[in-house]
Design a protein around this motif. Structure first.
Motif, short mmCIF file in Angstrom:
data_model
loop_
_atom_site.label_atom_id
_atom_site.label_comp_id
_atom_site.label_asym_id
_atom_site.label_seq_id
_atom_site.Cartn_x
_atom_site.Cartn_y
_atom_site.Cartn_z
N VAL A 154 0.84 -1.21 0.00
CA VAL A 154 0.00 0.00 0.00
C VAL A 154 0.87 1.26 0.00
CG1 VAL A 154 -1.68 1.34 1.35
CG2 VAL A 154 -1.96 -1.15 1.12
N LEU A 155 1.87 1.28 0.86
CA LEU A 155 2.76 2.44 0.95
C LEU A 155 3.55 2.65 -0.34
CD1 LEU A 155 3.94 1.99 4.63
CD2 LEU A 155 2.73 3.99 3.73
N ALA A 156 3.90 1.56 -1.01
CA ALA A 156 4.61 1.68 -2.29
C ALA A 156 3.71 2.31 -3.35
CB ALA A 156 5.09 0.30 -2.75
N LEU A 157 2.44 1.94 -3.36
CA LEU A 157 1.49 2.58 -4.29
C LEU A 157 1.36 4.07 -3.99
CD1 LEU A 157 -1.58 0.18 -4.72
CD2 LEU A 157 0.12 0.81 -6.43
N ALA A 160 4.06 6.57 -5.37
CA ALA A 160 4.27 6.67 -6.82
C ALA A 160 4.74 8.06 -7.24
CB ALA A 160 2.98 6.31 -7.55
N SER A 161 4.28 9.09 -6.55
CA SER A 161 4.73 10.45 -6.86
C SER A 161 5.97 10.79 -6.05
CB SER A 161 3.62 11.46 -6.55
OG SER A 161 3.45 11.60 -5.15
N ASP A 162 6.79 11.71 -6.58
CA ASP A 162 8.03 12.08 -5.88
C ASP A 162 7.77 12.65 -4.50
OD1 ASP A 162 9.67 11.22 -7.89
OD2 ASP A 162 9.85 13.18 -8.86
N ASP A 163 6.72 13.49 -4.38
CA ASP A 163 6.41 14.09 -3.09
C ASP A 163 6.08 13.03 -2.05
OD1 ASP A 163 6.91 16.60 -4.02
OD2 ASP A 163 4.80 17.16 -4.28
N ASN A 164 5.22 12.08 -2.44
CA ASN A 164 4.83 11.03 -1.51
C ASN A 164 5.99 10.09 -1.21
OD1 ASN A 164 2.19 11.93 -1.27
ND2 ASN A 164 1.48 10.71 -2.99
N PHE A 165 6.83 9.85 -2.23
CA PHE A 165 8.01 9.01 -2.03
C PHE A 165 8.93 9.62 -0.98
CE2 PHE A 165 12.43 8.00 -2.98
CZ PHE A 165 12.40 6.61 -3.02
N ASN A 166 9.21 10.91 -1.15
CA ASN A 166 10.09 11.60 -0.21
C ASN A 166 9.50 11.62 1.20
OD1 ASN A 166 12.06 12.14 -2.15
ND2 ASN A 166 11.09 14.07 -2.75
N LYS A 167 8.19 11.83 1.27
CA LYS A 167 7.51 11.84 2.57
C LYS A 167 7.63 10.48 3.25
CE LYS A 167 2.90 12.55 4.60
NZ LYS A 167 1.46 12.86 4.30
N PHE A 168 7.42 9.42 2.49
CA PHE A 168 7.50 8.07 3.03
C PHE A 168 8.92 7.75 3.50
CE2 PHE A 168 7.72 3.33 1.83
CZ PHE A 168 7.50 2.95 3.13
N LEU A 196 9.44 -3.34 -4.73
CA LEU A 196 8.26 -2.53 -5.03
C LEU A 196 8.61 -1.14 -5.56
CD1 LEU A 196 6.21 -3.41 -1.81
CD2 LEU A 196 5.72 -4.20 -4.13
N LEU A 197 9.76 -0.61 -5.16
CA LEU A 197 10.17 0.74 -5.55
C LEU A 197 11.48 0.68 -6.32
CD1 LEU A 197 9.46 2.55 -2.15
CD2 LEU A 197 8.02 2.63 -4.20
N ASP A 198 11.86 1.81 -6.90
CA ASP A 198 13.15 1.91 -7.58
C ASP A 198 14.26 1.80 -6.52
OD1 ASP A 198 15.53 2.77 -8.71
OD2 ASP A 198 14.60 4.30 -9.94
N PRO A 199 15.03 0.69 -6.51
CA PRO A 199 16.00 0.48 -5.42
C PRO A 199 17.09 1.55 -5.38
CG PRO A 199 16.25 -1.19 -7.14
CD PRO A 199 14.99 -0.45 -7.44
N GLU A 200 17.54 1.98 -6.54
CA GLU A 200 18.59 3.00 -6.55
C GLU A 200 18.08 4.30 -5.94
OE1 GLU A 200 21.41 5.44 -9.74
OE2 GLU A 200 20.29 3.67 -10.38
N LYS A 201 16.89 4.69 -6.34
CA LYS A 201 16.29 5.92 -5.80
C LYS A 201 16.05 5.78 -4.30
CE LYS A 201 12.15 8.79 -6.49
NZ LYS A 201 10.86 8.89 -7.23
N MET A 202 15.63 4.61 -3.88
CA MET A 202 15.33 4.38 -2.47
C MET A 202 16.59 4.46 -1.61
SD MET A 202 13.55 1.07 -0.73
CE MET A 202 15.05 0.10 -0.71
#
Length: 206
Positions: A154-157, A160-168, A196-202
């Protein structure tokens, strides 16, 4: 269907102690039949139905659990397929309440609902999801690995946006440093998020 549905929902929620199992099972059977017959006409009752049946999914009687699960699946199927307007805020409020109140089967059912709703209409669901974002983060420390895995999906979905990714990611880093229960599950969390997410970005963000 409105009057009968309301009465049946109330019976699912409260029944006489000595007859609890029998009354609940019969009420759940009726509610399932109403949903099958009424279909999309019952969409306005979705939040009320969930408030009644989600606790029953964790009931100590197997018959109650089985019948409440049937109702849950019928309701979810209606919402998945409909093109009609849905009260996302009302549904998400109930899911947030039940996500922290009851045992593992109920929490799993709540997370399946959230995953489905996000896939159905991401933008509308996100309008209401801030109210339970903190609960989703808290669920990462759940004793059940199945709950944690579903929560991560759920959190990976949501991310999906950069803002939500950074917040998470920001909140996840903070939780790793303050929550010993979550830290003990760090391997599971990082491993699944890498899929679930881009590993490099994560890893850059962590």
């Amino acid at each position: 269907h409105a009057t009968l549905t309301t009465i049946t929902i109330e019976k699912c929620k409260s029944s006489i102690a000595e007859e609890e199992e029998m009354v609940r099972v019969k009420s759940l059977e009726w509610l399932h039949a109403i949903l099958i017959k009424g279909g999309e006409n019952l969409i306005p009752f979705t939040a009320d139905v969930l408030a009644a049946i989600l606790p029953c999914i964790s009931h100590n009687k197997e018959a109650v659990r089985r019948h409440s699960s049937r109702v849950n699946e019928a309701m979810r199927t209606i919402i998945t397929r409909t093109k009609k307007e849905i009260d996302y805020a009302g549904i998400i409020h109930i899911l947030g309440v039940e996500l922290v109140k009851y045992s593992v089967p109920t929490r799993i059912a709540c997370l399946h609902w959230l995953y489905m709703l996000l896939n159905k209409d991401f933008a509308k669901v996100m309008d209401s999801l801030d109210a339970i974002f903190a609960l989703l983060l808290k669920a990462l420390s759940d004793p059940s690995d199945e709950v944690v895995s579903l929560d991560l999906e759920v959190l990976a979905l949501i991310s999906a946006s950069d803002d939500n990714f950074n917040k998470f990611m920001k909140n996840l880093v903070k939780l790793f440093s303050t929550d010993s229960k979550l830290l003990s599950k760090a391997g599971l969390v990082i491993r699944q998020l890498s899929v679930l997410l881009d590993p490099e970005k994560m890893f850059r963000r962590l």
